[in-house]
Structure formats: C-alpha cells, structure tokens
Enzyme design. Sequence first.
Site, PDB file in Angstrom:
ATOM      1  N   THR A 269       1.663  -4.613   4.425  1.00 14.42           N
ATOM      2  CA  THR A 269       1.594  -4.877   5.864  1.00 14.42           C
ATOM      3  C   THR A 269       1.094  -6.278   6.211  1.00 14.42           C
ATOM      4  O   THR A 269       1.389  -6.782   7.293  1.00 14.42           O
ATOM      5  CB  THR A 269       0.688  -3.844   6.560  1.00 14.42           C
ATOM      6  OG1 THR A 269      -0.637  -3.913   6.013  1.00 14.42           O
ATOM      7  CG2 THR A 269       1.239  -2.439   6.376  1.00 14.42           C
ATOM      8  N   ASP A 270       0.350  -6.920   5.318  1.00 19.43           N
ATOM      9  CA  ASP A 270      -0.285  -8.191   5.693  1.00 19.43           C
ATOM     10  C   ASP A 270       0.717  -9.273   6.068  1.00 19.43           C
ATOM     11  O   ASP A 270       0.470 -10.080   6.968  1.00 19.43           O
ATOM     12  CB  ASP A 270      -1.179  -8.692   4.561  1.00 19.43           C
ATOM     13  CG  ASP A 270      -2.518  -7.982   4.525  1.00 19.43           C
ATOM     14  OD1 ASP A 270      -2.737  -7.088   5.363  1.00 19.43           O
ATOM     15  OD2 ASP A 270      -3.349  -8.320   3.660  1.00 19.43           O
TER      16      ASP A 270
ATOM     17  N   THR B  89       0.806  -1.211   0.000  1.00 19.60           N
ATOM     18  CA  THR B  89       0.000   0.000   0.000  1.00 19.60           C
ATOM     19  C   THR B  89       0.838   1.258   0.000  1.00 19.60           C
ATOM     20  O   THR B  89       0.452   2.263  -0.585  1.00 19.60           O
ATOM     21  CB  THR B  89      -0.945  -0.005   1.229  1.00 19.60           C
ATOM     22  OG1 THR B  89      -1.717  -1.204   1.207  1.00 19.60           O
ATOM     23  CG2 THR B  89      -1.884   1.178   1.200  1.00 19.60           C
TER      24      THR B  89
ATOM     25  N   LYS C 189       1.150  -8.209  13.367  1.00 21.62           N
ATOM     26  CA  LYS C 189       0.035  -7.351  12.971  1.00 21.62           C
ATOM     27  C   LYS C 189      -1.199  -7.818  13.724  1.00 21.62           C
ATOM     28  O   LYS C 189      -1.632  -8.958  13.569  1.00 21.62           O
ATOM     29  CB  LYS C 189      -0.194  -7.414  11.464  1.00 21.62           C
ATOM     30  CG  LYS C 189      -1.267  -6.446  10.972  1.00 21.62           C
ATOM     31  CD  LYS C 189      -1.396  -6.464   9.447  1.00 21.62           C
ATOM     32  CE  LYS C 189      -2.452  -5.461   8.997  1.00 21.62           C
ATOM     33  NZ  LYS C 189      -2.608  -5.425   7.523  1.00 21.62           N
TER      34      LYS C 189
END
EC number: 6.3.5.-
Length: 427
Positions: A166-167, A90, A243
């Site tokens: 980020t995942d 992203t 996360k």
Amino acid sequence: MTADPGDRVRVTHGDASHEGVLVPSPSDDHLVVKLDSGYNVGVDTADADIDVLDADAVTVDGDTGEDAAGSTVEFDDDLPTIALISTGGTIASTVDYRTGAVTAQFDAEDVLRAVPDLAGRANYRGRVVANILSENMEPSIWQDLAAAVREEIEAGADGVVVMHGTDTMQFSASALSFMLETPVPVVFTGSQRSADRPSSDNVMNAVCAVEAAKSDVAEVMVCMHATESDDRCALHRGTRVRKTHTSRRDAFETVGATPLGYVDYDAASEAATADARGVTVEGAHAARGDATLDVASALEPAVELVKFTPGMNESLLAACEGSAGVVIEGTGLGHVHSDLTDTIGSLVDDGTTVVMTSQCLEGRVCDRVYDTGRDLLAAGVVEAGDTLPGTAKVKLMWALANADDPEAAMQESVAGALTTQSRPWTA
C-alpha cells in the site's frame, strides 16, 4: 509427536511456550501456530517440542494432505478469467521466522490458498512480477507490470487484479493509468494489516477487487476499504488516489473528485456468480470494451519531486541540474520563495521541464494571481492544475518519453489525472 494443521497444540522452544491451533506453514522448517488472540507465531522446528492437546480441533482450509499446487481452482467455462499479478506487499505476506517481522513471500497461487473466498468467483491465472515491499518499487518494475498486464489481457483475461503493497500503490496505479489503454478493468488492491492479525483487511479487499475486475469499469483503479468497518470497498481512479493514513484500513481516498464506485461486501460475499456482485458505479468512466488494448510504457526516470518549505536551501533545487524534469510541490496556488525563481529559470534554460503542483492537494494551481506566480510562469514553469504531486511526477516521466509536447501533455487530462474544474469546498 506428529501434529497436523487443525490440531490444537502446545509448542515449547527454550523457555517459551505457545498454545493454539497449528496452521499450514509455507516452510517445512517452521511451524505456524494461531494463538487464541488471533495472531500467528512462527517457531523453528529444529528446537521445538510439540504436544497435541486436541487432534483436529478445527478444519483448516487447504489441509488435504496433497502438495500445495493441488489446491488450484479448477477451470469453469461459465466463469470469467481474472489474472492475479503479485508484486508483494502485506496482502501477500507472512511471518519472517528469522526476525519475527512480516515479509512478503507468497506468490499468486499462495494468495488463492490464503483467500479461499476467491474460489468460485472466477477462473484465475497467477503470476509474479516482483516480490518486494512497495517502498522498494522502481519505474522498471512498472514497465514489467504493464507488460504482464498486456500479456494477460492478450491471453484472454476478463480483468486483472494487481496485489501490491500500500505504501507506493498510488504511484504504481498512476503509472499503469498512463501506460495502458485497457479494454478491461485493472484493479490494484492490497492490505494495511497482515493476514495473521485479527483486523486484517486482506480477504475483503481481495474479494471486492475480484468483483471489481469482473465489472464494466475498464480503468486502472485502486480497491481498498472505504470505511474502518467491513462494509464496502471504494474504487478509486488510479490517477486521483492518495494514501492519507499510515495504518487505518480506509487509508486511501480519492482527492479532488469522487470515487468511481463502491463494492458492497455483503453483496459480494453472497453465492459467487459469473457476474460482478455488489458493484455500484458513480459518474463517468471508461466502459468494458471501449478501448483497444495499447501500451506506451517508455519512461524518463530522471524526474524529481521537490517539496518547497520556508527556509529551503537553494542548493536542493540546484542539485536537480541535469534532470529531465522536476515537479515542485509549491504552497497555496503554486508558489515558492522568490529567491528560488532564478534557480528555477536556470533549470528551464538548461532543458529541464519544471512543473508546479500544490501541496494543498484540494484545489488547483494558478500562478497568475500574485507576483511570485507570474515570475515563475515567466521563468518557464508549467502549471499542472489540480494534478496530485505524486501523480504529476509519474505523468511527467511518462510524458517526457511518449508525448510530442510534454509541457502541453502536463496541462491535459490524460487518464483523468487533471480535472476540468475543482470541486467546491463543502463541510
């Protein structure tokens, strides 16, 4: 009518009409208009009518009339050199004009143009290792990434920033933590919200990551928002980070320990200097220059992570037959249904290394307390202490390919993955 970035325009295509400020587009075939709401909309130029409502309504960074390559920051001998490595995600994303979805398509140079706040903080070298959404990450890309980091450090980089979705960032940060002995900071950062959203965290995270890469903390770490506000970023050790929220900007947490430090955004946003600004370090860490650069990037890919739940079918574990390793997320202290013990024992007998972690996350595995745990130990299960399940999978992949005794390595604190003592629970 011809329109330039910075003009306020009304764009009509079909029955739809959009009014806002024209911003630079990564493609000549499409227009990008920033609406008053702060969101961007992309329009195909082939079927669009453009009316200029106010020429040069705003000044748009990068609107020089030159080719995009001309926006590269000039080299300054007084500044450190930071390597920017893009893998997609992203933070390096824009609007996919085919579908309206967000797609990762910027390379590292595009990131510099998209985040002008990076200018003057360092000299930058950009390279692309991958251009993927992070759910498409593969162990082979971790190896490519480790090689790229090594090459950048050997070429004189004073720090490395890895732009990553980020995942799966926690998995990649873990992988590089095990693969690299680094004399300089290697900082992963990303963005929970794309640049076209008013609440985007891309600028703050990128600025704080560069400051962290100039710091004295020579470890692999993750730099992301510490709170929902734009006040500071936390620096998480690559093997202790997870996360924990799908969409909040402060989605990342250090589990079972405290962050390596923080970067204060107000301090980092002041006049850029060669020294790291706003960085505070907490606790023990590897210092810049302590380690000699070394890379051990071999991985055993045939490792699975299996989460035990009540009612789990034995066939799920049996399907791991032939795997080099299996990491189990057990309950509590590291348990599974007693009916699964024989299947686990058969895996071990056939040469599979079986490692136990806890789905509790906080605390550590101890299979010596109850009968079920003792039976698992007798079957050959290896306890992983308080190693996080995802980290344990990556560590086992690395240990099976690099360690003389992988089982012993899983019970040692490599790259800070295993703490010597769990933190007491506090309210």
